[in-house]
Design an enzyme around this catalytic site. Structure first.
Site, PDB file in Angstrom:
ATOM      1  CD  GLN A   1      74.226 -50.615  39.833  1.00  0.00           C
ATOM      2  OE1 GLN A   1      74.577 -51.538  40.560  1.00  0.00           O
ATOM      3  NE2 GLN A   1      72.978 -50.445  39.450  1.00  0.00           N
TER       4      GLN A   1
ATOM      5  CG  ASP B   1      76.152 -47.115  36.915  1.00  0.00           C
ATOM      6  OD1 ASP B   1      75.753 -47.310  35.745  1.00  0.00           O
ATOM      7  OD2 ASP B   1      75.417 -47.168  37.893  1.00  0.00           O
TER       8      ASP B   1
ATOM      9  CG  ASP C   1      72.986 -47.573  32.356  1.00  0.00           C
ATOM     10  OD1 ASP C   1      72.632 -47.527  31.160  1.00  0.00           O
ATOM     11  OD2 ASP C   1      72.378 -48.223  33.219  1.00  0.00           O
TER      12      ASP C   1
ATOM     13  NE  ARG D   1      70.142 -48.666  30.455  1.00  0.00           N
ATOM     14  CZ  ARG D   1      69.824 -49.699  31.229  1.00  0.00           C
ATOM     15  NH1 ARG D   1      68.767 -50.453  30.955  1.00  0.00           N
ATOM     16  NH2 ARG D   1      70.568 -50.008  32.278  1.00  0.00           N
TER      17      ARG D   1
ATOM     18  CD1 TRP E   1      67.286 -44.510  36.387  1.00  0.00           C
ATOM     19  CD2 TRP E   1      68.981 -43.115  36.780  1.00  0.00           C
ATOM     20  NE1 TRP E   1      67.711 -44.704  37.681  1.00  0.00           N
ATOM     21  CE2 TRP E   1      68.746 -43.859  37.944  1.00  0.00           C
ATOM     22  CE3 TRP E   1      70.003 -42.159  36.785  1.00  0.00           C
ATOM     23  CZ2 TRP E   1      69.489 -43.681  39.115  1.00  0.00           C
ATOM     24  CZ3 TRP E   1      70.749 -41.985  37.942  1.00  0.00           C
ATOM     25  CH2 TRP E   1      70.490 -42.738  39.099  1.00  0.00           C
TER      26      TRP E   1
END
Ligand SMILES: *[C@@H]1O[C@H](CO)[C@@H](O)[C@H](O)[C@H]1NC(C)=O
Ligand SMILES: *[C@@H]1O[C@H](CO)[C@@H](O)[C@H](O)[C@H]1NC(C)=O
Ligand SMILES: *[C@@H]1O[C@H](CO)[C@@H](O)[C@H](O)[C@H]1NC(C)=O
Length: 330
Positions: free
Chosen positions: A138, A161, A182, A245, A247
């Site tokens: 991330q 991220d 993400d 998706r 978390w």
């Protein structure tokens, strides 16, 4: 008696004031931090003549890159503007703030952020923000915690991220958000994304919302935005990108009136992981998607809505949203 003259120095100027940014467009009575000041003739000042102040300004008009990490916590309304020849979009921005720190090295997602906002009442205009760490951890470009917070004509670049919108009511208007995994995520914020370009650089998932309980009000609504491959993506991403998706099992993400390119997989949405699908209580929905990526048999835990009732800006941000969101970016 003349008031002070404020010259906006350089390419990034911060106006520190307690009024709303909308009011500040109508009057300018406080010097933007970093501005060169010419005091009135009787006073003492940085420069005693306008000419001296103008002569002190950099002659370089090219794009500016600032290599640093920025953290903003001060109280009071704070607005930051980057210079641009076109405020209506991110495409002509000339200011970039860039840093390369992974969450693994920093100790947390938040601490890795190139630009960290931990305050209410904040607006950022026409600045590009990058985390150049790349694949492997991330690594946030933006970490945003606060209510009445808006990002206008900005561009955010990362891989995993990129944008953390974690707390409060936040608005992203006419922005560019790039990443692979993400890359729009958070746990408690209510966020409205309007007229954004969301671009994937590699296979992966755009959103990962993670409310921590059924009563956590986190909600991401992405309206009238375009989902496409980044021009820096290597190879074809056709069918390799998912809208979101979960978390956690309470994830809430709604795309309204978006144009989805063929990078979006026909299933639309994916599980968090095989061991932890997290699909029990999700709200994953689309209203009026268009484009090649709108086709396909969507995942059973998602839905297609026949109206956007409940997912308008006022529903997401509260009925007072027009008092703090810059309506030029609606
Ligand atoms: C910019 O150029 C002008 C001459 O055109 C000069 O007077 C001024 O000092 C220069 N400014 C800086 C900061 O070098
Ligand atoms: C979505 O964006 C379109 C175009 O800007 C606008 O007309 C519409 O009102 C927006 N929808 C919501 C729910 O805000
Ligand atoms: C708008 O209302 C919310 C609560 O619904 C509040 O948290 C926020 O501070 C208000 N914003 C303004 C600018 O009044």
């Amino acid at each position: 008696m003349f008031g002070p003259i404020f010259l906006l120095l350089g390419f990034l100027t911060a106006l520190l004031a307690s009024a709303s940014p909308l009011e500040k467009r109508a009057s300018r009575t406080t010097p933007p931090a970093g501005a060169v000041q010419v005091k009135n003739p009787a006073g003492s000042g940085q420069f005693s003549t306008v000419q001296a102040a103008i002569n002190s300004l950099p002659n370089d008009s090219s794009a500016r890159t600032y290599s640093e990490q920025v953290s903003i916590t001060r109280p009071g309304m704070t607005t930051i503007w980057g210079s641009t020849t076109d405020t209506t979009s991110y495409t002509s921005n000339s200011v970039t703030i860039t840093h390369s720190l992974s969450a693994a090295a920093a100790g947390s997602d938040d601490l890795s952020g190139t630009f960290r906002v931990h305050k209410d009442n904040f607006a950022l205009y026409n600045v590009n923000i990058r985390n150049t760490f790349g694949q492997g951890s991330q690594a946030l470009a933006l970490s945003s915690y606060g209510t009445n917070v808006g990002y206008y004509g900005c561009a955010f670049f990362g891989f995993q991220d990129t944008v953390l919108a974690n707390q409060g009511n936040q608005y992203f208007g006419v922005d560019y958000i790039e990443g692979a995994v993400d890359f729009i995520f958070g746990q408690h914020a209510r966020v409205f994304f309007q007229r954004n370009v969301i671009a994937s650089v590699a296979a992966g998932t755009i959103t990962a919302d993670g409310p921590t309980s059924a009563t956590d009000e986190s909600l991401f609504v992405i309206n009238h935005s375009t989902i496409q491959a980044s021009t820096s993506a290597s190879g074809s991403l056709v069918g390799q990108v998912f809208l979101g998706r979960p978390w956690t099992q309470w994830a809430r993400v709604v795309y309204t009136s978006c144009t989805l390119s063929n990078i979006i997989n026909g299933a639309g949405w994916e599980i968090w992981s095989t061991a932890t699908p997290n699909t029990a209580d999700v709200t994953f929905a689309e209203f009026a998607s268009t484009g090649a990526g709108a086709a396909g048999t969507r995942a059973s835990f998602s839905e297609k809505l026949s109206s956007n009732t409940g997912f308008m800006a006022a529903d997401v941000l509260g009925s007072n949203w027009t008092s703090w969101v810059d309506q030029a970016y609606v």
